[in-house]
Design an enzyme around this catalytic site. Structure first.
Site, short mmCIF file in Angstrom:
data_model
loop_
_atom_site.label_atom_id
_atom_site.label_comp_id
_atom_site.label_asym_id
_atom_site.label_seq_id
_atom_site.Cartn_x
_atom_site.Cartn_y
_atom_site.Cartn_z
N LYS A 115 0.59 -1.46 -0.04
CA LYS A 115 0.27 -0.36 0.46
C LYS A 115 0.85 1.16 0.06
O LYS A 115 0.36 2.72 -0.84
CB LYS A 115 -1.01 0.31 1.52
CG LYS A 115 -2.46 -0.70 1.02
CD LYS A 115 -2.98 -0.64 2.21
CE LYS A 115 -4.47 -1.72 2.22
NZ LYS A 115 -5.69 -1.63 1.61
N LYS A 210 -5.04 -9.50 -6.62
CA LYS A 210 -6.28 -9.90 -5.78
C LYS A 210 -7.43 -8.63 -6.24
O LYS A 210 -7.04 -7.52 -6.48
CB LYS A 210 -6.08 -9.68 -4.00
CG LYS A 210 -5.94 -8.65 -3.85
CD LYS A 210 -6.66 -8.92 -2.05
CE LYS A 210 -6.56 -7.54 -1.13
NZ LYS A 210 -7.05 -7.69 -0.34
N LYS A 213 -10.60 -2.69 -3.67
CA LYS A 213 -11.40 -1.69 -3.73
C LYS A 213 -10.70 -1.19 -4.71
O LYS A 213 -10.87 0.32 -4.66
CB LYS A 213 -11.72 -1.56 -2.23
CG LYS A 213 -12.78 -2.20 -1.61
CD LYS A 213 -13.51 -0.99 -0.32
CE LYS A 213 -13.32 -2.05 0.96
NZ LYS A 213 -12.38 -2.32 1.31
N1 AQP Z 1 -10.13 -9.74 -3.45
C1 AQP Z 1 -10.33 -10.92 -1.95
N2 AQP Z 1 -11.14 -12.25 -1.83
C2 AQP Z 1 -11.06 -12.80 -0.88
N3 AQP Z 1 -11.31 -11.53 0.66
C3 AQP Z 1 -11.05 -10.73 0.25
N4 AQP Z 1 -11.17 -9.80 1.13
C4 AQP Z 1 -10.96 -8.62 0.87
N5 AQP Z 1 -10.36 -8.77 -0.39
C5 AQP Z 1 -10.12 -10.05 -0.81
C6 AQP Z 1 -11.49 -9.73 2.65
O1 AQP Z 1 -12.27 -8.89 2.82
C7 AQP Z 1 -12.56 -8.52 4.13
C8 AQP Z 1 -12.17 -7.18 4.47
O2 AQP Z 1 -11.36 -5.86 3.73
P1 AQP Z 1 -11.39 -4.81 4.03
O3 AQP Z 1 -11.75 -4.24 3.32
O4 AQP Z 1 -10.83 -4.26 5.40
O5 AQP Z 1 -10.07 -4.54 3.72
P2 AQP Z 1 -8.79 -5.03 1.75
O6 AQP Z 1 -8.16 -6.45 2.57
O7 AQP Z 1 -7.87 -4.29 2.05
O8 AQP Z 1 -9.49 -4.83 0.73
P3 AQP Z 1 -9.43 -3.99 -0.38
O9 AQP Z 1 -11.01 -4.91 -1.95
O10 AQP Z 1 -8.29 -4.84 -0.71
O11 AQP Z 1 -8.96 -2.86 -0.61
P4 AQP Z 1 -7.89 -1.75 -0.39
O12 AQP Z 1 -8.37 -2.07 -1.99
O13 AQP Z 1 -8.81 -0.52 -0.04
O14 AQP Z 1 -6.84 -2.53 0.39
C9 AQP Z 1 -10.85 -9.14 4.86
O15 AQP Z 1 -11.40 -10.61 5.31
C10 AQP Z 1 -10.60 -9.31 3.25
O16 AQP Z 1 -9.59 -10.14 3.73
#
Ligand code: AQP
Length: 349
Positions: A115, A210, A213
């Site tokens: 990040k 992966k 968001k």
């Molecule tokens: N691609 C994914 N596949 C499976 N599980 C996922 N999670 C996130 N992306 C995937 C799971 O969703 C939960 C919440 O995630 P979060 O919103 O707290 O944070 P994150 O993992 O940072 O989600 P993003 O979408 O990847 O956000 P950004 O882009 O802002 O970093 C967690 O249980 C995570 O494992």
């Protein structure tokens, strides 16, 4: 009072709209765990501000993520749903853990490296300390189980290290006060539960990244708010390879996009990848994608509809978060009082 012995804690960041990865990797698991565990589900707004968030967007996203939890099947009566910033124990315990965790531990966290990217010097201190706040979120409730996607495994391991070090560092004070539970010490070592129907959903544009968001391309993900037309377009445009689908799982090796789409189909239908391939083995992607569009629309469109209905009444959502925060605080406050006493703080009130 809950009749369950095992307590679950998990959360999602209100950084943007939730997507299919959040849904299959975590949310579907959360819903199922309500039958077997005492569940606490948090909208982790304090984590969200580790990266810049427009304040008006943040408020909207907090309500939207809350609506997504409920629309996906988390029941605010059975489970506790709240936003992190309304329970002050999260910030207090995170500070204690900032003083327990070691710099060397945080330096190994791959999510920070991803990040912060190349501009590490310009990343917020909060982004660096993110895993300590996550440990505080979980341990503030002495949660024993944490359902997350595979990407959070390393942070969970750090949570266990922090719990273990706190238990060791303050072992004498914990024992003196009779606050240890068996051989475990004060904090339990929480178990990650990485077992959703699709623990790692990948980008629709690149099967090696992966679904996230923060990906610049909206075509990389299916948002939980997407309508049938958007879902169909994104699946039709999803990257594939020229081969037909194999009839066994091992035929997916080295074909990340095919593996991802089959995994999504399996996750949404509740079948195994092998079962999906028995049905579609030998088909071209055009036919398989058409079936996947039908399935995704059938499963996801009702969630989007329910979210729209809930978001039409923000006051109702805020009331759910407020009531959830009161219930969460009732569990957290006595634990935090004990932490302060163990650490050696004086409390006159
Ligand atoms: N691609 C994914 N596949 C499976 N599980 C996922 N999670 C996130 N992306 C995937 C799971 O969703 C939960 C919440 O995630 P979060 O919103 O707290 O944070 P994150 O993992 O940072 O989600 P993003 O979408 O990847 O956000 P950004 O882009 O802002 O970093 C967690 O249980 C995570 O494992």
């Amino acid at each position: 009072m809950s009749g369950f012995h095992q307590r679950v804690f998990s959360g999602m960041q209100p950084t943007s709209t939730l997507h299919l990865g959040n849904y299959l990797g975590a949310l579907t698991n959360w819903v199922a765990m309500q039958d077997t565990h005492e569940c606490i589900y948090c909208v982790v707004d304090m984590h969200a501000i580790t990266m810049w968030q427009d304040p008006a967007d943040l408020k909207r996203a907090i309500r939207e993520v809350t609506a997504a939890y409920i629309a996906a099947g988390v029941d605010p009566k059975r489970s506790i749903i709240f936003n992190q910033s309304q329970v002050h124990g999260h910030a207090e315990l995170a500070w204690v853990f900032n003083c327990v965790a070691r710099l060397g531990w945080l330096n190994r966290m791959t999510q920070f490296k991803e990040k912060a990217g190349k501009d590490r010097e310009n990343a917020s201190v909060g982004l660096y300390a993110y895993p300590n706040l996550m440990a505080a979120d979980i341990l503030l409730y002495k949660a024993t189980h944490v359902p997350v996607g595979e990407d959070q495994k390393q942070h969970l391991e750090l949570t266990r290290d922090i719990a273990q070090k706190f238990n060791n560092d303050f072992g004498a004070q914990i024992a003196e006060r009779g606050l240890g539970t068996g051989e475990l010490g004060f904090f339990p070592l929480p178990e990650p539960m990485i077992q959703g129907p699709a623990p790692r959903v990948m980008s629709l544009r690149d099967g090696t990244k992966k679904m996230s968001k923060s990906d610049a391309s909206d075509y990389s993900r299916i948002n939980l708010t997407d309508d049938a037309e958007a879902i169909a377009q994104k699946i039709r445009k999803a990257k594939t390879d020229p081969e037909a689908l194999p009839s066994e799982e091992k035929g997916l090796e080295g074909r990340p996009e095919a593996e991802n789409l089959v995994g999504i189909y399996a996750g949404l239908s509740g079948a195994s990848k092998d079962a999906v391939l028995k049905q579609f083995g030998g088909s071209q992607f055009s036919g398989f994608k058409a079936a996947l569009v039908d399935l995704a629309v059938e499963k996801l469109a009702p969630i989007a509809g329910e979210m729209r209905r809930l978001l039409a009444d923000p006051k109702h959502i805020d009331d759910i978060l407020g009531a959830g925060a009161d219930r969460a605080d009732a569990i957290a406050a006595p634990i935090m009082r004990e932490v302060k006493d163990i650490v050696g703080f004086v409390r006159s009130r």
